[in-house]
Design an enzyme around this catalytic site. Structure first.
Site: not given
Length: 714
Positions: A115, A272, A296, A316, A318, A600, A602, A634
């Site tokens: 929803c 909801h 809803n 009540n 207009d 070098d 090697n 560690s």
């Protein structure tokens, strides 16, 4: 005719991120240049189907049980028994995509607990511009119909174009999930399917907040208001939000599972999601009454209290005004007084829209900035302020507030700079099927002290956070997709630190900054640099006689140390240090050391080369012990970050993520041999780059051979 050779391109995790960033800089992911979701091109697929005379079947989200769900709607669930997948053209002789425009009554909830999503879709129908950013024009079951449709959704900073086929879940001849009141209109059902596709299944849509749907349909940012603690000018905020095209949703909290979807005495549904579709003040018996219009998604359950469809209050008012405001009975939409709204509902969500969503509007717009980030175990997932040893490693973002709000915006209140911060975690709904749910997230805001204002964007370290309290923070750390808070702070510079509540909780996030005035933002990260020791020029005469004797004993007849001999020597020495946690040096790490020191070429180390390496390792050992704060033998991944800096290297957070991934153990511990190997590799790469960067501009160019040569032997 010779065939063109096809060259495959493989993107690793790092290169894929670089490629993605480049594409974004070119505009890919903006609404006008949406990313083709899963690489599916709507026009190409539609044309192909029309040419072949076939209807599109989406193999990326096929009509199979797995697309329905994984648990409650899974393949063996009784709830999915008897469900078939059919096209609207198989159900009706004249199905329609949209009838007389999209309206709020097109969205009626089915058997899925989404929803929250449907309330967001309902609000979307109030604004044609926003609606057709999500639901592109020109789609039909008649002209050019090929069984394929597409929708555009905002997903974590990017707009994606999502293709779906029109095979929908059907049971007993009716749509199982969302449907329209007209019965022959299918745009809302197909949009729900596209949303299910990007989230992995229909079941993944069950449960959520309207703000999530708001944001994914607009790219906007949502504010939450607890109505029991709402500001005194909330009705004016609602009026202004509706005028600006914002999307609004609200809900009633539940106190227990039994309350879920329970209907109150006056026909409001707990737990909801409702959408707020209008607000109006009317003259009632000589007094001005503030009204609010609700919707809803269920459609048939409506408020029966004051100002409901059949209430006497309308007698009540207009007659002209009454006719303008009253809505049809039983369509799920109704009016109620704002006073009753505040009493009956619990929370309100307002989705503020981004400037690109309001192009045609002559209203003030937000200034927006978006950053993407990650929390990674051992490198950038430091947890909240409760964990001072690691909090500082979280990603950091600097805000510069220059302009205060206009006087009309804050009246007699102290002036300041208003902005909204929103932190959103990515892809969690899609990952539910794998047992991964929302992390608890939030953020803290720190004022930059005067001595650091205007300084380069350097990641703040632990000492800063130990010495400074936060200036503001998210209202709470909570396990929602997004946490957002509105602030008003004095002009100045501030640092935002988004985090999970606990350290070592991994995730990807988006941080968004919406400001009423222009403001500067930047992500804080260290500049990559290395303070390398000068390459020593030694003669054999300068080396200690005792070391020479040791070397002659270790090197053998050729008076040089090979990779294998180096491994034997180092492992013999390191085994005598019982305080160190280590598995011993590997051939690969020893080969890296030889490559760094071998002058070098090697492939072996002579006396001088071995002497330099030996002193380097002794220095590394000293650093290692210094930052092994708990003397466990560690280092933790976070301690390693400080140790690397102590060794002369400044790296950004992305490099730290890579280093921790490569050199730490599963428990995030870093042993001595891995630490040494990391530093050797770093020094080698920095020295290679320095050699190639002849004009010192920080950029080097080389061909494929040089690249392979460097990466193979670094």
């Amino acid at each position: 005719m010779s065939e063109e050779i096809i060259t495959p391109v493989y993107c690793t995790g790092v290169s894929a991120q670089v490629q993605k960033q480049r594409a974004r800089e070119l505009g890919l992911g903006r609404h006008e240049n949406a990313i083709k979701y899963l690489g599916q091109d709507y026009e190409q697929l539609r044309v192909r189907c029309l040419q072949s005379g076939t209807l599109f079947r989406d193999e990326a989200f096929p009509p199979v049980p797995q697309s329905l769900g994984y648990k409650d709607l899974g393949p063996n669930s009784s709830k999915t028994y008897g469900i078939k997948w059919k096209r609207p053209t198989e159900l009706l002789s004249n199905p329609q995509f949209i009838v007389d425009g999209a309206t709020r009554t097109d969205i009626c909830q089915g058997a899925l607990g989404d929803c929250w999503l449907l309330a967001a879709i309902a609000s979307l129908t109030l604004n044609d511009t926003l609606l057709h950013r999500v639901v592109p024009h020109g789609q039909s079951f008649q002209n050019g119909y090929a069984g394929i449709f597409h929708f555009q959704l905002w997903q974590f900073g990017e707009w994606v174009d999502v293709v779906v086929d029109d095979l929908l879940p059907i049971k007993d001849g009716k749509l199982v999930f969302v449907h329209s009141a007209e019965g022959n209109e299918f745009w809302s059902a197909l949009l729900e399917k596209a949303y299910a596709k990007v989230n992995g299944s229909y079941e993944a849509l069950s449960g959520g907040s309207t703000s999530e749907g708001f944001e994914d349909f607009t790219g906007g940012v949502t504010e939450w208001y607890e109505l029991r603690k709402a500001p005194s000018d909330l009705y004016q905020i609602i009026l202004k939000a509706l005028e600006r095209g914002s999307l609004l949703g609200c809900s009633i909290d539940i106190s227990s599972v039994l309350d879920m979807e329970a209907i109150t005495f006056k026909k409001l549904v707990k737990g909801h999601a409702y959408s707020v579709t209008g607000a109006k003040q009317v003259n009632y018996r000589g007094q001005v009454v503030s009204l609010i219009r609700m919707r809803n998604p269920w459609g048939e359950v409506e408020w029966t209290g004051a100002w409901s469809d059949s209430s006497s209050e309308w007698n009540n008012v207009d007659p002209y005004e009454r006719d303008q405001l009253r809505v049809k009975m039983e369509d799920g939409e109704f009016w109620m007084s704002f006073r009753d709204f505040m009493r009956e509902f619990t929370r309100l969500e307002i989705c503020n829209l981004t400037p690109d969503a309001l192009k045609s509007r002559t209203i003030r717009k937000w200034n927006t900035t978006l950053y993407e980030g990650t929390w990674r175990r051992g490198s950038t997932a430091g947890g909240c302020r409760n964990y001072p040893a690691t909090f500082w490693v979280n990603p950091q973002f600097k805000i510069r507030l220059d302009e205060t709000d206009d006087p009309d915006d804050y009246g007699d209140r102290e002036s300041g700079c208003s902005f909204v911060l929103a932190l959103m975690q990515k892809h969690r709904r899609r990952e539910r099927r794998f047992g991964r749910d929302m992390e608890t997230i939030g953020f803290a805001v720190y004022e930059v002290p005067p001595e650091l204002v205007g300084q380069p964007a350097v990641h703040l370290k632990r000492d800063f956070f130990l010495a400074n309290a936060s200036r503001a923070r998210s209202e709470q750390f909570i396990n929602l997709r997004e946490v957002s808070t509105r602030f008003r702070l004095p002009p100045g510079e501030y640092v935002v630190v988004p985090s999970t509540f606990e350290p070592n909780k991994e995730g990807d996030f988006v941080l968004r900054f919406f400001s009423e005035k222009s403001a500067g933002t930047v992500e804080l990260d260290d500049q990559i640099q290395a303070n390398l020791p000068d390459e020593q020029v030694l003669s054999e005469e300068e080396i200690d006689e005792n070391f020479k004797a040791l070397f002659r004993q270790l090197a053998g007849e050729d008076m040089e140390i090979s990779v294998k001999e180096l491994r034997t020597i180092l492992n013999r020495i390191i085994s005598k240090h019982k305080d160190l946690r280590t598995k011993g040096f590997s051939l690969e790490s020893c080969r890296s050391m030889v490559n760094l020191m071998d002058r070098d070429g090697n492939g072996k180390l002579g006396l001088v080369e071995f002497n330099i390496l030996w002193n380097r390792i002794r220095n590394y050992l000293s650093i290692f012990r210094k930052f092994d704060l708990d003397k466990s033998g560690s280092m933790s991944a976070y301690e390693m970050r400080m140790a690397i800096e102590s060794a002369g290297f400044k790296l950004n957070k992305k490099l730290y993520e890579l280093i921790i991934t490569r050199y730490s153990e599963p428990d995030l511990a870093v042993d001595f041999d891995n630490f040494v190997c990391c530093l050797v590799r770093l020094e080698t790469m920095f020295r290679f780059f320095k050699t190639l960067d002849t004009d010192l501009d920080g950029v080097v160019t080389f061909d494929l051979f040089k690249w392979l040569q460097l990466t193979m032997f670094a």
